[in-house]
Design a protein around this motif. Structure first.
Motif, PDB file in Angstrom:
ATOM      1  N   LEU A 171       0.816  -1.214   0.000  1.00 36.50           N
ATOM      2  CA  LEU A 171       0.000   0.000   0.000  1.00 36.50           C
ATOM      3  C   LEU A 171       0.850   1.266   0.000  1.00 36.50           C
ATOM      4  O   LEU A 171       0.460   2.280  -0.586  1.00 36.50           O
ATOM      5  N   ARG A 172       2.003   1.233   0.641  1.00 39.24           N
ATOM      6  CA  ARG A 172       2.894   2.396   0.605  1.00 39.24           C
ATOM      7  C   ARG A 172       3.389   2.643  -0.816  1.00 39.24           C
ATOM      8  O   ARG A 172       3.414   3.788  -1.299  1.00 39.24           O
ATOM      9  N   ILE A 173       3.769   1.583  -1.508  1.00 43.06           N
ATOM     10  CA  ILE A 173       4.236   1.707  -2.896  1.00 43.06           C
ATOM     11  C   ILE A 173       3.097   2.134  -3.801  1.00 43.06           C
ATOM     12  O   ILE A 173       3.267   2.982  -4.690  1.00 43.06           O
ATOM     13  N   ALA A 174       1.910   1.567  -3.586  1.00 38.13           N
ATOM     14  CA  ALA A 174       0.745   1.939  -4.390  1.00 38.13           C
ATOM     15  C   ALA A 174       0.378   3.406  -4.168  1.00 38.13           C
ATOM     16  O   ALA A 174      -0.014   4.105  -5.112  1.00 38.13           O
ATOM     17  N   ALA A 175       0.514   3.883  -2.922  1.00 36.77           N
ATOM     18  CA  ALA A 175       0.205   5.288  -2.624  1.00 36.77           C
ATOM     19  C   ALA A 175       1.122   6.220  -3.410  1.00 36.77           C
ATOM     20  O   ALA A 175       0.693   7.263  -3.926  1.00 36.77           O
ATOM     21  N   ALA A 176       2.388   5.864  -3.517  1.00 40.81           N
ATOM     22  CA  ALA A 176       3.319   6.681  -4.291  1.00 40.81           C
ATOM     23  C   ALA A 176       2.963   6.641  -5.781  1.00 40.81           C
ATOM     24  O   ALA A 176       3.047   7.660  -6.479  1.00 40.81           O
ATOM     25  N   TYR A 177       2.570   5.495  -6.272  1.00 39.17           N
ATOM     26  CA  TYR A 177       2.243   5.343  -7.697  1.00 39.17           C
ATOM     27  C   TYR A 177       0.960   6.088  -8.063  1.00 39.17           C
ATOM     28  O   TYR A 177       0.907   6.799  -9.078  1.00 39.17           O
ATOM     29  N   TYR A 178      -0.080   5.945  -7.249  1.00 40.50           N
ATOM     30  CA  TYR A 178      -1.383   6.544  -7.569  1.00 40.50           C
ATOM     31  C   TYR A 178      -1.531   7.974  -7.052  1.00 40.50           C
ATOM     32  O   TYR A 178      -2.463   8.681  -7.443  1.00 40.50           O
ATOM     33  N   GLY A 179      -0.666   8.383  -6.131  1.00 40.07           N
ATOM     34  CA  GLY A 179      -0.736   9.746  -5.623  1.00 40.07           C
ATOM     35  C   GLY A 179      -1.671   9.919  -4.453  1.00 40.07           C
ATOM     36  O   GLY A 179      -2.066  11.048  -4.135  1.00 40.07           O
ATOM     37  N   SER A 180      -2.029   8.832  -3.770  1.00 44.17           N
ATOM     38  CA  SER A 180      -2.907   8.908  -2.609  1.00 44.17           C
ATOM     39  C   SER A 180      -2.783   7.630  -1.791  1.00 44.17           C
ATOM     40  O   SER A 180      -2.607   6.538  -2.340  1.00 44.17           O
ATOM     41  N   ALA A 181      -2.898   7.779  -0.472  1.00 42.73           N
ATOM     42  CA  ALA A 181      -2.829   6.619   0.419  1.00 42.73           C
ATOM     43  C   ALA A 181      -4.198   6.011   0.687  1.00 42.73           C
ATOM     44  O   ALA A 181      -4.293   4.987   1.370  1.00 42.73           O
ATOM     45  N   HIS A 182      -5.240   6.595   0.153  1.00 39.25           N
ATOM     46  CA  HIS A 182      -6.600   6.142   0.457  1.00 39.25           C
ATOM     47  C   HIS A 182      -7.012   5.039  -0.508  1.00 39.25           C
ATOM     48  O   HIS A 182      -7.856   5.217  -1.394  1.00 39.25           O
ATOM     49  N   LEU A 183      -6.385   3.878  -0.322  1.00 40.25           N
ATOM     50  CA  LEU A 183      -6.535   2.763  -1.244  1.00 40.25           C
ATOM     51  C   LEU A 183      -6.865   1.471  -0.512  1.00 40.25           C
ATOM     52  O   LEU A 183      -6.459   1.273   0.633  1.00 40.25           O
ATOM     53  N   LEU A 184      -7.574   0.605  -1.207  1.00 40.92           N
ATOM     54  CA  LEU A 184      -7.823  -0.750  -0.730  1.00 40.92           C
ATOM     55  C   LEU A 184      -7.380  -1.701  -1.834  1.00 40.92           C
ATOM     56  O   LEU A 184      -7.812  -1.565  -2.984  1.00 40.92           O
ATOM     57  N   ALA A 185      -6.504  -2.645  -1.479  1.00 32.83           N
ATOM     58  CA  ALA A 185      -6.051  -3.635  -2.453  1.00 32.83           C
ATOM     59  C   ALA A 185      -7.092  -4.735  -2.599  1.00 32.83           C
ATOM     60  O   ALA A 185      -7.711  -5.166  -1.617  1.00 32.83           O
ATOM     61  N   LEU A 186      -7.275  -5.193  -3.831  1.00 30.28           N
ATOM     62  CA  LEU A 186      -8.277  -6.211  -4.141  1.00 30.28           C
ATOM     63  C   LEU A 186      -7.675  -7.278  -5.057  1.00 30.28           C
ATOM     64  O   LEU A 186      -6.675  -7.030  -5.724  1.00 30.28           O
ATOM     65  N   ALA A 187      -8.321  -8.399  -5.123  1.00 33.01           N
ATOM     66  CA  ALA A 187      -7.917  -9.443  -6.065  1.00 33.01           C
ATOM     67  C   ALA A 187      -8.479  -9.110  -7.446  1.00 33.01           C
ATOM     68  O   ALA A 187      -9.323  -9.812  -8.001  1.00 33.01           O
ATOM     69  N   GLY A 188      -8.020  -7.980  -8.000  1.00 34.48           N
ATOM     70  CA  GLY A 188      -8.518  -7.487  -9.275  1.00 34.48           C
ATOM     71  C   GLY A 188      -9.669  -6.519  -9.077  1.00 34.48           C
ATOM     72  O   GLY A 188     -10.485  -6.679  -8.154  1.00 34.48           O
ATOM     73  N   SER A 189      -9.781  -5.511  -9.941  1.00 35.40           N
ATOM     74  CA  SER A 189     -10.876  -4.543  -9.807  1.00 35.40           C
ATOM     75  C   SER A 189     -12.239  -5.194 -10.031  1.00 35.40           C
ATOM     76  O   SER A 189     -13.264  -4.643  -9.630  1.00 35.40           O
ATOM     77  N   GLN A 190     -12.260  -6.375 -10.644  1.00 37.73           N
ATOM     78  CA  GLN A 190     -13.506  -7.115 -10.808  1.00 37.73           C
ATOM     79  C   GLN A 190     -14.189  -7.369  -9.464  1.00 37.73           C
ATOM     80  O   GLN A 190     -15.413  -7.371  -9.359  1.00 37.73           O
ATOM     81  N   ALA A 195       0.429 -12.008  -5.430  1.00 34.71           N
ATOM     82  CA  ALA A 195      -0.050 -10.774  -6.050  1.00 34.71           C
ATOM     83  C   ALA A 195       0.531  -9.548  -5.354  1.00 34.71           C
ATOM     84  O   ALA A 195       0.918  -8.568  -6.012  1.00 34.71           O
ATOM     85  N   ARG A 196       0.600  -9.589  -4.041  1.00 37.61           N
ATOM     86  CA  ARG A 196       1.144  -8.457  -3.293  1.00 37.61           C
ATOM     87  C   ARG A 196       2.619  -8.260  -3.618  1.00 37.61           C
ATOM     88  O   ARG A 196       3.093  -7.142  -3.804  1.00 37.61           O
ATOM     89  N   TRP A 197       3.361  -9.364  -3.701  1.00 37.78           N
ATOM     90  CA  TRP A 197       4.791  -9.307  -4.034  1.00 37.78           C
ATOM     91  C   TRP A 197       4.984  -8.750  -5.443  1.00 37.78           C
ATOM     92  O   TRP A 197       5.784  -7.832  -5.672  1.00 37.78           O
ATOM     93  N   ALA A 198       4.235  -9.281  -6.412  1.00 33.78           N
ATOM     94  CA  ALA A 198       4.371  -8.849  -7.800  1.00 33.78           C
ATOM     95  C   ALA A 198       3.940  -7.390  -7.979  1.00 33.78           C
ATOM     96  O   ALA A 198       4.574  -6.625  -8.720  1.00 33.78           O
ATOM     97  N   GLY A 199       2.861  -7.005  -7.322  1.00 32.14           N
ATOM     98  CA  GLY A 199       2.387  -5.639  -7.424  1.00 32.14           C
ATOM     99  C   GLY A 199       3.382  -4.645  -6.874  1.00 32.14           C
ATOM    100  O   GLY A 199       3.611  -3.568  -7.466  1.00 32.14           O
ATOM    101  N   ALA A 200       3.995  -4.962  -5.743  1.00 31.20           N
ATOM    102  CA  ALA A 200       4.963  -4.051  -5.127  1.00 31.20           C
ATOM    103  C   ALA A 200       6.166  -3.829  -6.039  1.00 31.20           C
ATOM    104  O   ALA A 200       6.680  -2.708  -6.164  1.00 31.20           O
ATOM    105  N   ILE A 201       6.613  -4.887  -6.697  1.00 33.53           N
ATOM    106  CA  ILE A 201       7.773  -4.758  -7.586  1.00 33.53           C
ATOM    107  C   ILE A 201       7.428  -3.918  -8.815  1.00 33.53           C
ATOM    108  O   ILE A 201       8.151  -2.981  -9.181  1.00 33.53           O
ATOM    109  N   SER A 202       6.325  -4.233  -9.463  1.00 38.40           N
ATOM    110  CA  SER A 202       5.992  -3.568 -10.730  1.00 38.40           C
ATOM    111  C   SER A 202       5.565  -2.119 -10.539  1.00 38.40           C
ATOM    112  O   SER A 202       5.904  -1.254 -11.360  1.00 38.40           O
ATOM    113  N   LEU A 203       4.853  -1.811  -9.461  1.00 41.10           N
ATOM    114  CA  LEU A 203       4.359  -0.453  -9.249  1.00 41.10           C
ATOM    115  C   LEU A 203       5.468   0.559  -8.958  1.00 41.10           C
ATOM    116  O   LEU A 203       5.292   1.761  -9.175  1.00 41.10           O
TER     117      LEU A 203
END
Length: 360
Positions: A65-84, A244-252
């Motif tokens: 979530l810290r890495i995602a916050a930097a990528y998306y520009g906000s910390a107000h995020l919830l990780a999901l198993a796909g946006s579906q 998914a969490r491991w892969a997402g953190a690396i790619s983001l």
């Protein structure tokens, strides 16, 4: 155009049904080029998965979530198993506010939205942007995909913010699906995500499309804390896998790869649009005052609208390409075709040859 009111709850049809196509056209799986999904064919080059990642339970306290916050520009995020997952659960969460909501979906659109909202008993209408504008005071939820899948339509932030102001007056939601926005230049600037959440605005993001990692099933929802908490409670424990969490953190956090890939996809998207436009222009003959077809695109796919004056042609093109082992997406209701990017030069040449050989 009159609004389309959805009455059925049939399962939507999606791209990527390669096994079905292989059986239908009697062509082995390994002979196909799959251009039906709009997913980046140049996947992020993940390293080998450490053994420890396989062995540990998913940890919400990791750095994702810290890495995602930097990528998306906000910390107000919830990780999901796909946006579906959000698409499936938001209608249920809305039921806690209103048992029956009037839902307007900018259409044509990803079919899961109409299916899931209708499944939970809400009234769903397929609307154009102008129809949404006119009906805003009477809508409880508005769903917009930007850029839209499959039409590639991209509504400006100014218009969406104007809609949001109207929806707030009666506690309505504006849901914006930005699954394909990552591939666009200046994606952060054009996104609806802001550092602090805006009331009644929900934004969905996907790691599958731009990063070419659809198989890991990872996405995010950006919204106010109360809504994220409600959605999180519905999902339960370990809703996102450790892999998914491991892969997402690396790619983001690989900004160099992201920048280079956006440039590559922009060039390839232009190449695809020019190829399709040229081949269809040569195929079709039409009076000058009447457009033969409409070709719109994002960096990840090109959509051809043949509804104006070529009834049945979209199905014919789909069939002709499929008989050559090239799978694209055919939208029967809208007389349209969506074509994704080829993965390599061999695939590009096969697509070009197949398009040149098209017959009416």
């Amino acid at each position: 155009m009159h609004p389309v009111i959805y009455s059925g709850i049939g399962a939507p049809v999606h791209g990527g049904r390669l096994h079905q196509a292989a059986e239908q056209f009697a062509i082995p799986m390994d002979h196909w080029i799959d251009l039906s999904t709009g997913i980046n064919p140049h996947s992020y080059p993940l390293p080998a998965v450490p053994e420890s990642v396989w062995q540990k339970l998913p940890d919400d306290g990791d750095n994702l979530l810290r890495i995602a916050a930097a990528y998306y520009g906000s910390a107000h995020l919830l990780a999901l198993a796909g946006s579906q997952v959000a698409i499936e659960h938001l209608p249920t969460l809305r039921n806690t506010i209103s048992q029956i909501s009037r839902v307007g979906i900018l259409s044509p659109a990803y079919a899961e939205y109409a299916c899931q909202w209708k499944r939970q008993g809400h009234q769903v209408e397929a609307l154009t942007a102008d129809e949404i504008e006119a009906r805003l005071p009477h809508l409880d939820v508005v769903v917009v995909i930007r850029p839209n899948n499959p039409t590639a339509e991209f509504l400006p932030k100014s218009r969406l913010n104007r809609w949001l102001k109207v929806l707030r007056k009666h506690n309505g939601w504006l849901i914006v699906d930005e699954a394909f926005i990552d591939a666009m230049p200046a994606n952060k600037a054009i996104s609806m995500i802001t550092q602090d959440p805006l009331s009644n605005l929900i934004v969905l993001r996907s790691v599958g499309k731009f990063f070419g990692l659809a198989g890991i099933r990872l996405g995010f929802v950006w919204a106010q804390p109360a809504l994220l908490e409600g959605l999180s409670a519905m999902l339960g424990t370990w809703s996102v896998s450790g892999i998914a969490r491991w892969a997402g953190a690396i790619s983001l956090q690989d900004y160099a790869w992201q920048s280079q890939m956006r440039q590559r996809l922009f060039a390839e998207g232009q190449r695809l649009t020019e190829l399709i436009t040229q081949c269809l222009t040569e195929l079709l003959t039409q009076p000058l005052q009447q457009p033969a077809f409409v070709c719109l695109s994002t960096p990840l796919f090109c959509t051809v609208d043949l509804s104006e004056s070529h009834k049945g042609l979209a199905a014919d093109i789909y069939q002709q390409l499929a008989r050559q082992g090239i799978l694209i997406r055919y939208f029967e209701q809208h007389e349209a075709l969506r074509v994704g990017l080829p993965a390599n030069e061999i695939a590009w040449q096969r697509l070009e040859s197949a398009l040149i050989e098209l017959k009416r």
